[in-house]
Design a protein around this motif. Sequence first.
Motif, PDB file in Angstrom:
ATOM      1  N   LEU A 160       0.843  -1.201   0.000  1.00 31.90           N
ATOM      2  CA  LEU A 160       0.000   0.000   0.000  1.00 31.90           C
ATOM      3  C   LEU A 160       0.874   1.246   0.000  1.00 31.90           C
ATOM      4  O   LEU A 160       0.584   2.240  -0.674  1.00 31.90           O
ATOM      5  CB  LEU A 160      -0.909   0.015   1.235  1.00 31.90           C
ATOM      6  CG  LEU A 160      -2.105  -0.931   1.208  1.00 31.90           C
ATOM      7  CD1 LEU A 160      -2.814  -0.920   2.549  1.00 31.90           C
ATOM      8  CD2 LEU A 160      -3.078  -0.523   0.107  1.00 31.90           C
ATOM      9  N   PHE A 161       1.946   1.192   0.777  1.00 33.78           N
ATOM     10  CA  PHE A 161       2.894   2.296   0.890  1.00 33.78           C
ATOM     11  C   PHE A 161       3.456   2.647  -0.488  1.00 33.78           C
ATOM     12  O   PHE A 161       3.457   3.815  -0.888  1.00 33.78           O
ATOM     13  CB  PHE A 161       4.005   1.854   1.850  1.00 33.78           C
ATOM     14  CG  PHE A 161       5.153   2.816   2.019  1.00 33.78           C
ATOM     15  CD1 PHE A 161       6.449   2.431   1.684  1.00 33.78           C
ATOM     16  CD2 PHE A 161       4.950   4.069   2.542  1.00 33.78           C
ATOM     17  CE1 PHE A 161       7.523   3.301   1.867  1.00 33.78           C
ATOM     18  CE2 PHE A 161       6.017   4.946   2.730  1.00 33.78           C
ATOM     19  CZ  PHE A 161       7.303   4.561   2.390  1.00 33.78           C
ATOM     20  N   VAL A 162       3.896   1.633  -1.211  1.00 26.20           N
ATOM     21  CA  VAL A 162       4.479   1.848  -2.533  1.00 26.20           C
ATOM     22  C   VAL A 162       3.457   2.486  -3.476  1.00 26.20           C
ATOM     23  O   VAL A 162       3.752   3.466  -4.168  1.00 26.20           O
ATOM     24  CB  VAL A 162       5.007   0.521  -3.113  1.00 26.20           C
ATOM     25  CG1 VAL A 162       5.357   0.655  -4.574  1.00 26.20           C
ATOM     26  CG2 VAL A 162       6.228   0.062  -2.328  1.00 26.20           C
ATOM     27  N   VAL A 163       2.227   1.958  -3.485  1.00 31.73           N
ATOM     28  CA  VAL A 163       1.184   2.504  -4.364  1.00 31.73           C
ATOM     29  C   VAL A 163       0.858   3.951  -3.977  1.00 31.73           C
ATOM     30  O   VAL A 163       0.712   4.827  -4.832  1.00 31.73           O
ATOM     31  CB  VAL A 163      -0.089   1.639  -4.310  1.00 31.73           C
ATOM     32  CG1 VAL A 163      -1.232   2.314  -5.053  1.00 31.73           C
ATOM     33  CG2 VAL A 163       0.182   0.267  -4.901  1.00 31.73           C
ATOM     34  N   THR A 164       0.772   4.206  -2.672  1.00 34.46           N
ATOM     35  CA  THR A 164       0.448   5.556  -2.192  1.00 34.46           C
ATOM     36  C   THR A 164       1.515   6.549  -2.621  1.00 34.46           C
ATOM     37  O   THR A 164       1.193   7.657  -3.085  1.00 34.46           O
ATOM     38  CB  THR A 164       0.326   5.552  -0.657  1.00 34.46           C
ATOM     39  OG1 THR A 164      -0.648   4.588  -0.283  1.00 34.46           O
ATOM     40  CG2 THR A 164      -0.084   6.919  -0.141  1.00 34.46           C
ATOM     41  N   VAL A 165       2.778   6.176  -2.457  1.00 35.25           N
ATOM     42  CA  VAL A 165       3.862   7.061  -2.896  1.00 35.25           C
ATOM     43  C   VAL A 165       3.680   7.370  -4.380  1.00 35.25           C
ATOM     44  O   VAL A 165       3.801   8.526  -4.811  1.00 35.25           O
ATOM     45  CB  VAL A 165       5.239   6.404  -2.643  1.00 35.25           C
ATOM     46  CG1 VAL A 165       6.343   7.161  -3.366  1.00 35.25           C
ATOM     47  CG2 VAL A 165       5.534   6.343  -1.158  1.00 35.25           C
ATOM     48  N   GLY A 166       3.346   6.353  -5.154  1.00 36.28           N
ATOM     49  CA  GLY A 166       3.149   6.545  -6.595  1.00 36.28           C
ATOM     50  C   GLY A 166       2.039   7.529  -6.897  1.00 36.28           C
ATOM     51  O   GLY A 166       2.188   8.435  -7.724  1.00 36.28           O
TER      52      GLY A 166
END
Lengths: 350, 44, 391
Positions: C360-366
Amino acid sequence: MRRRQFLKILGLGGVAGAALPGTAGAARFAYDGSPDAVGVLHDSVRCIGCRKCEAACNKVNELPKPAKPLDDLSVLDTTRRTHADAYTIVNKYFPEPGKNPVFRKIQCNHCMEPACASACFVHAFKKSETGAVVYDPTVCVGCRYCMVACPFNIPAYEYHKALTPRVMKCTLCQPRLLEGKLPGCVEACPKEALQYGKRRDLLNIAWDRIGANPGRYVEHVYGEREMGGTSWIYLAPKPSFAALGFDEHLGDTSAPELTSGALAAVPAVAGVWPVLLGGIYAITKRKEKIAEEEKKAAVDAAIAKASADAEAKLSEELAKAEVANKRRIEVEVKKALEAAHKEAEGGEDA
Amino acid sequence: MFNTLQDLLLHNKSVTYVIMAVVLLCFVGFWHFLTDKEERKRRY
Amino acid sequence: MTAEHKKRGTLFTPGNIIAGIILAAGLVVTVMRFTMGLGSVTNLSDNNPWGIWIGFDLLCGVALAAGGYTTSAACYIFGFKRFHAAVRPAILTAFLGYALVVFALHFDVGRPWRLVYPIFYQQGTTSVLFEVGLCVFIYLTVLFLEYLPAALEWLGGFDKYRGILIKVTMVLTILGVILSTLHQSSLGALYLIAPSKLHPLWYTPYLPLMFFLSSMFAGLSMVIFEGTLSHRNFHHKMDDEYNTNYETLQIAFARGSAWIMAGYLAMKLLGLAMDNRWHYLFTGFGVWWLFEVIGFVALPCYCYAVGYRDKNLGLIRLAAPWTVIGIVLNRFDVSLVAFNWRLPSVDRYFPSVGEIIISLFVVTVGVLVFRFIVTRMPIFYTHPAYKDSSH
């Protein structure tokens, strides 16, 4: 419409041709491994499940001591697999209920065509001349693809280490072999269930043993051909290898052969795609250019026709106007003449 | 039951050829389904 | 005074708060992973070396970033000029997608600082993963160069470099298609090495072709889907060129997706025939396979086809996220469900909270970076000083 259809068929055909399972190279050559390569024969008929091999391995490789001591035979009541702190383990099986249990020793099989070496993208695994498959932790990135690739589920990982985790597996005691010693486990076995020697000698010994004990052994040497052959080979008592947890569905195709087709497609794409895509681009440009030219020609023709039409209409109107004018003049002249004529006649009467 | 690789492949590939023919016909049908309602573009 | 108050007010939108929570949790898990090891935050094991960081972040991330090469190829190679306005958003999505894949990999591999070893130090050229890594590395560079003109236009004053980049668009596009073909198919080829571990309905020598074909309609569907979402949230940033062609593009991409999905379905069928897998359809896994293929490929394909035929944007905008979910489902099935299908359930893998948080963290950063870029740089509109980027 037709252009797009053609291009799509072209594209699909190209990809299909390039990505089909290929026989590129792999099946053309037969490899026997290095002639003096060593191996180990494990005989489940002789193995008594004493775990002395596990203890020796743990000592020789200076691995951490496990939670339950290495001479504790109760661990055999569970089915285990190799682990970050256990290069080899022994499992207990009951192929025939009521009869004595049979034991299997599990460790890296040092395959003739190792899947781990094929899979490793940084070349951290090498099949050495001795036959051992050796791991180099100084280049390993920790991607764990080797663990995905190994059909025997052997490599283990140090998941508990934050910054220096390694892949852990049996080394065939390569350092000891180079000193002329036996692998730790082989030396420790009290029942000669483990025999060390040249792989081809061991194969002969295995088949001789099967022949010398009719009805006792399964008539198959596991590892002779599985996944392209392994350095560690096995004998099992009847009924089957499957009853001892061996995977009998592996087939004889080695890992490099399984991926050679896909890998062969890579240079094909690199070589052919520029041709196809450049060609499509050129065709597209040309069609656009021709469409432009045709459009321009049509527009020019339309303009030309329109002005020609307009001019024709203009001269027609002019001619008509001239005729109409002439006629009007004639009519007026005629009227005037008639009027004059009438006047002249009327004057004569008075 | 297949005793040889040859037998297995013969069976598999024969079935595949038949399905390939069906697939190609279906593609033609699908193309018509997609493009039926398009107005014919006039090309000058 | 009032303006400042308003600005602070708008920062704490519900979306931003959720994003903030995910970022905070992500940082915590990051520290844990790098101080206590993968075992402390993941459910990875010796039997299950790859989890959702590979199954989702890598496999889905790469498949869904395929809009970059498909859109730029459609516009520049196949000559569909009217898609031009969609190229920059697609390239940006792809660039961020791949950048995030590399970012996520830094969590998954044991020694992320060695990620460059296979390319620069010791090459394992027999490995399909080597080819994936090399392609992704080069393609990320290509995508960056394709995105860069927009950033340079925003910064201003780099006209010479921007000009060079615009000139090499065609070369970058062709290179992008080559690299994408290679790595999209190779992600599927990764699993060719483990036939004993992948369920026969998903294991086929055609895996590379399946992954490549599905990446194409994954990309097209993502462009449609991302366009729909962006239209709702960034409408004020869109210029006439983008808006005029927006619906035409969605209709055209619907047709393209439907057509390629038909081909994919044909290959699924032919794959079963080539390996004589029919009897597996009558098992539990068979039902699941049918669920994936019919429910999430055949049905959305039909939805696209009817949507295109009737020029029904509602159907098309339904089919797009439906297809995207289907792609995610397929990648999950190959890497997590069909993989290790023979293991007893006690040994099977399920993601941990830590793994889910990082994903989720990776997607949110994106999403946050995407938002930052599109609200400032000429992605959805043409910069008035650089009209030549719209031709």
